[in-house]
Design an enzyme around this catalytic site. Sequence first.
Site, PDB file in Angstrom:
ATOM      1  N   GLU A  82      -6.012  -5.890   3.170  1.00  0.00           N
ATOM      2  CA  GLU A  82      -5.989  -6.833   2.121  1.00  0.00           C
ATOM      3  C   GLU A  82      -7.268  -7.017   0.988  1.00  0.00           C
ATOM      4  O   GLU A  82      -7.830  -7.949   0.667  1.00  0.00           O
ATOM      5  CB  GLU A  82      -6.040  -8.312   2.554  1.00  0.00           C
ATOM      6  CG  GLU A  82      -5.098  -8.525   3.748  1.00  0.00           C
ATOM      7  CD  GLU A  82      -3.689  -7.957   3.116  1.00  0.00           C
ATOM      8  OE1 GLU A  82      -3.396  -8.258   2.115  1.00  0.00           O
ATOM      9  OE2 GLU A  82      -2.909  -7.476   4.165  1.00  0.00           O
ATOM     10  N   GLY A 114       2.264  -2.778   8.092  1.00  0.00           N
ATOM     11  CA  GLY A 114       2.609  -3.415   9.544  1.00  0.00           C
ATOM     12  C   GLY A 114       4.140  -3.859   9.696  1.00  0.00           C
ATOM     13  O   GLY A 114       4.591  -4.235   8.749  1.00  0.00           O
ATOM     14  N   THR A 129       0.847  -1.167   0.013  1.00  0.00           N
ATOM     15  CA  THR A 129       0.061  -0.005  -0.037  1.00  0.00           C
ATOM     16  C   THR A 129       0.794   1.249   0.004  1.00  0.00           C
ATOM     17  O   THR A 129       1.944   1.225   0.803  1.00  0.00           O
ATOM     18  CB  THR A 129      -0.951  -0.001   1.176  1.00  0.00           C
ATOM     19  OG1 THR A 129      -1.612  -1.479   1.219  1.00  0.00           O
ATOM     20  CG2 THR A 129      -1.898   1.136   1.396  1.00  0.00           C
TER      21      THR A 129
END
Length: 683
Positions: free
Chosen positions: A429, A179, A140
């Site tokens: 996702e 993350g 992303t």
Amino acid sequence: MTPSTADTLQAERSKAGFSVAEMNEFIVDAEMRQQLAKVEAVLAAEPETFSQRDTYFMGRTEKMEHALKMGRRLIELMKAGRLTSDEISVADMVLDVNGPFGLHRAMFIPTLQQQATAAQQERFLKPALDYRILGCYAQTEIGHGSNVQGLETTCTYVAETDEFEVHTPNIRACKWWIGSLGVTATHAVVMAQLVVAGRAHGPHAVVVPLRSERDHAPLAGVTVGDLGPKFGFNAMDNGFLLLDRVRVPRDNLLQRYITVARGGAVSRPAGVDPKVAYGTMVYVRTQIVRNMSQTLARATTTAVRYAAVRRQFAGKADRRQAGGAESPVLDYAMVQFRLVPLLAQNYAMFATSQAFAAHYAESMGELARGNFAPLKELHATACGLKRWTSDVAIRGIDTCRHACGGHGFSQFSGLNEFYGNQYPNVIWEGDNYVLSQQTARFLLKQVAALRAGAPDAAAGATTGYLRAHLPQGRLPRAAPACMRLSVEEMARDPQAQLQVLAFRAAAQAAELADRMQGGQTHNRSLVAMQRLCDAHSDYVVATYFQQHVRTLAPRSPLAPVLQQLATLLFLYVLEQNAADLLRLRVGALQPAQIAEIEHALAALIEQVREQAVPLVDALGVSDMRLNSALGRADGRVYESYLEWAMRDPLNSDDAGARIRKLWFDKYYAPVLHAKDNAGQARL
């Protein structure tokens, strides 16, 4: 005399019409049950490390350090052979901790397993499995999330040095929300536009070292950091990443499905579907589908148990209480309507997660044998089920919070921080609204193939209903038999229920295909695509649920309540989507039948309410996982609630007393003892 909350909960359990233990064995897969039992025993043996009792009082950095402490210990336990890597993921679920090591396991390692060559796995996967490097998955960007093809980070082959140059060309290309990146990762799998000899080859994965393995300092050309506090998920170090023409060896490009040779020759294995690179995302979506059943189970367990023991108002529910006691709020129809259908959806999720896991494993086996044909249906099914399960679960947590009334607002309910931690499942996702388009487009292609007479159209396990209900890809002139049944007949016939749901989805697919063939734009079709995806997923989930129920032995004592749940889910789908049934060009229901559906649903909700507490008990959610004063298994709600409040650091006799005195001297006393506040005011 009003019964205690503990006695009330026990009375609810005494109503069980089935064995709770047998139901748990049936609805929760054996692997998960075994993992939970083992993991919870390990965690309970070390409360000094794994206790979550005080987490509601922690700030963000305290939460992160607590997560790191637990994460380190879990890795130590794994290396000592007491836990496996999969069991660490189960521990994260039990603890509701999405800590800084999480994406190393959930994304970095699976990507290397699926997309790296054997030589690359030796270089990267082997040390990753041993935690000698720590990784993340950087896809992303701040300017692009769902549009993977629009990613702007570049990975350009430099023939002179036989390297790739990975670069962030503008601020839109800054990697964002990644993350395990903020302070943890030493390496990243970076998704970037592959450019060789001036030709773009689309997004591909390349391994980029980020931090020194010696002192953790960012490497040359790497700007990396943490994003700061978020709505939830605050034990995770989501981060940003800027790469300034960072050079990596050519072999850092993951090359199992694409090869860039020395000099820049690009090749792919014969017969490889280009979408195979999305295998990691399909895997993660498979895990989300599995995890959402457990996620919703935590919320439904808390809310149902609490609603069963919480009493409000005497004589206002239909069933009077002995001695004029107040009624449990679970006896009120509005509470039942919010919680009991969620319970049916929860059971359907457990069945679906098992069936879809088998579908995924079968498809991956075919992929390993070089057969890429099942990939498209697998991807479409994963998109639809990820949307369905995460939407239901996240909305369900919020519904359960509301059903707990004012006490649901307390962190001690166990539902607020939990809601924030789980909320990203509807976004990451694949944003759920975008994913629905992928499922819908796949279904529309199947309809088009049927209309073109393709022999293999709609031949998959989840699409056969299109062929059954759409001869030549179009709605029949006469209504199918299932649509000519009364509501009462539908409610008695499980197969008819599946056919009604199938016809609803098929009719929507045919209608949307007609509109788009008639010139309706893709953009104007987006809302209808959402509805089509949901209708398709409603059918798939109901099918999986019915299939699972049919595996029971004949005359099993579990069957009656499970069939009630399946029928309740069917009626709830119809009640919530009445417009779909009224607008059908053939086989439309009549308005009077909608009223019959509402009546049948209400009656069935009342029946299932009697088994609600045993049903949530059968989901097997321990007090350790609940971490809730309201949902605890012994029913001692108010005692636990007060005990927890007394643990607030502000109430302590040492640090709390010092803080209270400081605030009194600095703020309260000047207000309370001011002689003339108005006279001291300054304009």
